[in-house]
Design a protein around this motif. Structure first.
Motif, PDB file in Angstrom:
ATOM      1  N   GLY A  83      -1.555 -51.481 -69.660  1.00 56.55           N
ATOM      2  CA  GLY A  83      -1.683 -52.831 -70.181  1.00 56.55           C
ATOM      3  C   GLY A  83      -0.326 -53.454 -70.435  1.00 56.55           C
ATOM      4  O   GLY A  83       0.581 -52.782 -70.925  1.00 56.55           O
ATOM      5  N   GLN A  84      -0.180 -54.746 -70.108  1.00 60.26           N
ATOM      6  CA  GLN A  84       1.066 -55.467 -70.349  1.00 60.26           C
ATOM      7  C   GLN A  84       0.934 -56.487 -71.476  1.00 60.26           C
ATOM      8  O   GLN A  84       1.921 -57.088 -71.862  1.00 60.26           O
ATOM      9  CB  GLN A  84       1.533 -56.176 -69.077  1.00 60.26           C
ATOM     10  N   THR A  85      -0.271 -56.695 -71.965  1.00 59.27           N
ATOM     11  CA  THR A  85      -0.516 -57.622 -73.063  1.00 59.27           C
ATOM     12  C   THR A  85      -1.257 -56.867 -74.160  1.00 59.27           C
ATOM     13  O   THR A  85      -1.838 -55.804 -73.904  1.00 59.27           O
ATOM     14  CB  THR A  85      -1.375 -58.812 -72.596  1.00 59.27           C
ATOM     15  N   PRO A  86      -1.272 -57.401 -75.385  1.00 61.80           N
ATOM     16  CA  PRO A  86      -1.989 -56.708 -76.469  1.00 61.80           C
ATOM     17  C   PRO A  86      -3.461 -56.431 -76.148  1.00 61.80           C
ATOM     18  O   PRO A  86      -3.955 -55.339 -76.420  1.00 61.80           O
ATOM     19  CB  PRO A  86      -1.833 -57.664 -77.658  1.00 61.80           C
ATOM     20  N   ALA A  87      -4.165 -57.396 -75.552  1.00 59.84           N
ATOM     21  CA  ALA A  87      -5.580 -57.193 -75.217  1.00 59.84           C
ATOM     22  C   ALA A  87      -5.748 -56.087 -74.179  1.00 59.84           C
ATOM     23  O   ALA A  87      -6.648 -55.248 -74.285  1.00 59.84           O
ATOM     24  CB  ALA A  87      -6.200 -58.488 -74.708  1.00 59.84           C
ATOM     25  N   TYR A 127     -14.741 -50.709 -68.134  1.00 56.02           N
ATOM     26  CA  TYR A 127     -15.369 -51.887 -68.726  1.00 56.02           C
ATOM     27  C   TYR A 127     -14.403 -52.481 -69.743  1.00 56.02           C
ATOM     28  O   TYR A 127     -14.007 -51.800 -70.694  1.00 56.02           O
ATOM     29  CB  TYR A 127     -16.685 -51.515 -69.411  1.00 56.02           C
ATOM     30  N   LEU A 128     -14.018 -53.735 -69.556  1.00 51.67           N
ATOM     31  CA  LEU A 128     -13.076 -54.397 -70.450  1.00 51.67           C
ATOM     32  C   LEU A 128     -13.818 -55.303 -71.426  1.00 51.67           C
ATOM     33  O   LEU A 128     -14.674 -56.093 -71.012  1.00 51.67           O
ATOM     34  CB  LEU A 128     -12.077 -55.226 -69.643  1.00 51.67           C
ATOM     35  N   PRO A 129     -13.486 -55.209 -72.713  1.00 52.91           N
ATOM     36  CA  PRO A 129     -14.135 -56.090 -73.702  1.00 52.91           C
ATOM     37  C   PRO A 129     -13.526 -57.488 -73.625  1.00 52.91           C
ATOM     38  O   PRO A 129     -12.327 -57.658 -73.814  1.00 52.91           O
ATOM     39  CB  PRO A 129     -13.803 -55.407 -75.034  1.00 52.91           C
ATOM     40  N   ASP A 130     -14.329 -58.473 -73.310  1.00 53.00           N
ATOM     41  CA  ASP A 130     -13.849 -59.848 -73.172  1.00 53.00           C
ATOM     42  C   ASP A 130     -14.831 -60.757 -73.894  1.00 53.00           C
ATOM     43  O   ASP A 130     -16.031 -60.481 -73.936  1.00 53.00           O
ATOM     44  CB  ASP A 130     -13.761 -60.210 -71.684  1.00 53.00           C
ATOM     45  N   GLY A 131     -14.341 -61.827 -74.477  1.00 56.78           N
ATOM     46  CA  GLY A 131     -15.187 -62.800 -75.168  1.00 56.78           C
ATOM     47  C   GLY A 131     -15.025 -64.170 -74.553  1.00 56.78           C
ATOM     48  O   GLY A 131     -14.150 -64.403 -73.731  1.00 56.78           O
ATOM     49  N   GLU A 132     -15.889 -65.088 -74.995  1.00 58.11           N
ATOM     50  CA  GLU A 132     -15.841 -66.446 -74.451  1.00 58.11           C
ATOM     51  C   GLU A 132     -14.571 -67.150 -74.882  1.00 58.11           C
ATOM     52  O   GLU A 132     -14.152 -66.984 -76.023  1.00 58.11           O
ATOM     53  CB  GLU A 132     -17.072 -67.214 -74.893  1.00 58.11           C
ATOM     54  N   PRO A 133     -13.939 -67.933 -74.049  1.00 64.16           N
ATOM     55  CA  PRO A 133     -14.263 -68.120 -72.629  1.00 64.16           C
ATOM     56  C   PRO A 133     -13.852 -66.885 -71.824  1.00 64.16           C
ATOM     57  O   PRO A 133     -12.738 -66.381 -71.959  1.00 64.16           O
ATOM     58  CB  PRO A 133     -13.422 -69.328 -72.231  1.00 64.16           C
ATOM     59  N   PHE A 134     -14.767 -66.397 -71.027  1.00 66.03           N
ATOM     60  CA  PHE A 134     -14.556 -65.157 -70.287  1.00 66.03           C
ATOM     61  C   PHE A 134     -13.468 -65.295 -69.227  1.00 66.03           C
ATOM     62  O   PHE A 134     -13.395 -66.291 -68.521  1.00 66.03           O
ATOM     63  CB  PHE A 134     -15.849 -64.707 -69.601  1.00 66.03           C
ATOM     64  N   ASN A 166      -7.632 -66.296 -64.968  1.00 63.30           N
ATOM     65  CA  ASN A 166      -6.677 -67.370 -64.686  1.00 63.30           C
ATOM     66  C   ASN A 166      -5.297 -67.054 -65.245  1.00 63.30           C
ATOM     67  O   ASN A 166      -5.059 -65.970 -65.773  1.00 63.30           O
ATOM     68  CB  ASN A 166      -7.208 -68.714 -65.213  1.00 63.30           C
ATOM     69  N   SER A 167      -4.386 -68.021 -65.161  1.00 61.56           N
ATOM     70  CA  SER A 167      -2.996 -67.792 -65.573  1.00 61.56           C
ATOM     71  C   SER A 167      -2.853 -67.566 -67.074  1.00 61.56           C
ATOM     72  O   SER A 167      -1.841 -67.039 -67.531  1.00 61.56           O
ATOM     73  CB  SER A 167      -2.114 -68.958 -65.132  1.00 61.56           C
ATOM     74  N   GLU A 168      -3.842 -67.938 -67.863  1.00 59.00           N
ATOM     75  CA  GLU A 168      -3.806 -67.743 -69.315  1.00 59.00           C
ATOM     76  C   GLU A 168      -4.479 -66.440 -69.742  1.00 59.00           C
ATOM     77  O   GLU A 168      -4.614 -66.171 -70.931  1.00 59.00           O
ATOM     78  CB  GLU A 168      -4.512 -68.916 -70.012  1.00 59.00           C
ATOM     79  N   SER A 169      -4.884 -65.628 -68.810  1.00 55.06           N
ATOM     80  CA  SER A 169      -5.647 -64.416 -69.110  1.00 55.06           C
ATOM     81  C   SER A 169      -4.852 -63.415 -69.944  1.00 55.06           C
ATOM     82  O   SER A 169      -3.687 -63.142 -69.655  1.00 55.06           O
ATOM     83  CB  SER A 169      -6.079 -63.730 -67.806  1.00 55.06           C
ATOM     84  N   PRO A 170      -5.497 -62.830 -70.959  1.00 55.78           N
ATOM     85  CA  PRO A 170      -4.855 -61.764 -71.731  1.00 55.78           C
ATOM     86  C   PRO A 170      -4.968 -60.403 -71.047  1.00 55.78           C
ATOM     87  O   PRO A 170      -4.479 -59.413 -71.574  1.00 55.78           O
ATOM     88  CB  PRO A 170      -5.628 -61.791 -73.050  1.00 55.78           C
ATOM     89  N   PHE A 171      -5.610 -60.367 -69.893  1.00 52.43           N
ATOM     90  CA  PHE A 171      -5.803 -59.101 -69.178  1.00 52.43           C
ATOM     91  C   PHE A 171      -4.814 -58.987 -68.027  1.00 52.43           C
ATOM     92  O   PHE A 171      -5.108 -59.257 -66.871  1.00 52.43           O
ATOM     93  CB  PHE A 171      -7.253 -58.966 -68.705  1.00 52.43           C
ATOM     94  N   ARG A 172      -3.591 -58.562 -68.399  1.00 50.34           N
ATOM     95  CA  ARG A 172      -2.487 -58.360 -67.458  1.00 50.34           C
ATOM     96  C   ARG A 172      -2.127 -56.884 -67.474  1.00 50.34           C
ATOM     97  O   ARG A 172      -1.968 -56.286 -68.533  1.00 50.34           O
ATOM     98  CB  ARG A 172      -1.264 -59.191 -67.855  1.00 50.34           C
ATOM     99  N   PHE A 173      -1.977 -56.336 -66.269  1.00 46.73           N
ATOM    100  CA  PHE A 173      -1.747 -54.900 -66.143  1.00 46.73           C
ATOM    101  C   PHE A 173      -0.589 -54.607 -65.194  1.00 46.73           C
ATOM    102  O   PHE A 173      -0.251 -55.423 -64.339  1.00 46.73           O
ATOM    103  CB  PHE A 173      -3.007 -54.213 -65.601  1.00 46.73           C
TER     104      PHE A 173
END
Length: 166
Positions: free
Chosen positions: A48-52, A89-96, A153-160
């Motif tokens: 992971g590269q971001t806290p999420a 499985y990644l935990p994600d909330g709205e907006p997905f 998208n570019s604002e995603s907290p899911f960066r790896f």
């Protein structure tokens, strides 16, 4: 699933042509691309590269040894979602940002690694290149060194970060 099977079918046609057992009737641009990252006995490591992303994977990340390695969103159901089949499985909330069946890391016919978008809504970014239904390109090769993977998208907290496991 249909897109993944289509890529595998095209790869099988290419292999058949290469073996001299028939002529390939599809343009070369429709075939999977070769990459320079080759499989190793240790597989790949996803960090992971971001806290999420770090929270979802832990400090050590995930070692990937089986392919395809499927990534998708964890649903809120108590039992497994019958329509999703994932290894992570990644935990994600709205907006997905992450779709239920988002992407897969797989082996190409030439033995290299690639990332396949599995029909996600927002797409996947591999080393700065977007793949998915919005650009109508569904796969991207992995580089020999480190790779970046962004789900959504570019604002995603899911960066790896994706690289050969040590």
């Amino acid at each position: 699933r249909l897109r993944v099977m289509n890529v595998k079918y095209l790869a099988a046609l290419e292999a058949q042509e290469a073996a001299g057992r028939g002529k390939l009737a599809l343009p070369a641009a429709a075939l999977p691309k070769s990459t320079s990252l080759r499989p190793s006995a240790t597989g790949l490591r996803l960090l992971g590269q971001t806290p999420a992303a770090q929270q979802a994977l832990g400090k050590e990340g995930v070692q990937i040894r089986t392919f395809p390695f499927r990534i998708g969103r964890k649903t809120g159901r108590a039992t497994a979602d019958a329509l999703s089949l994932n290894d992570l499985y990644l935990p994600d909330g709205e907006p997905f940002q992450v779709s239920r069946n988002h992407c897969a890391i797989d082996l190409a016919p030439d033995g290299s690694y690639l990332v396949l978008d599995r029909g996600s809504t927002l797409g996947t970014v591999v080393n700065g290149e977007r793949i998915g239904s919005t650009v109508r390109v569904f796969e991207a090769p992995l580089l020999a060194e480190q790779n970046t993977l962004v789900l959504g998208n570019s604002e995603s907290p899911f960066r790896f970060q994706l690289s050969r496991a040590a």
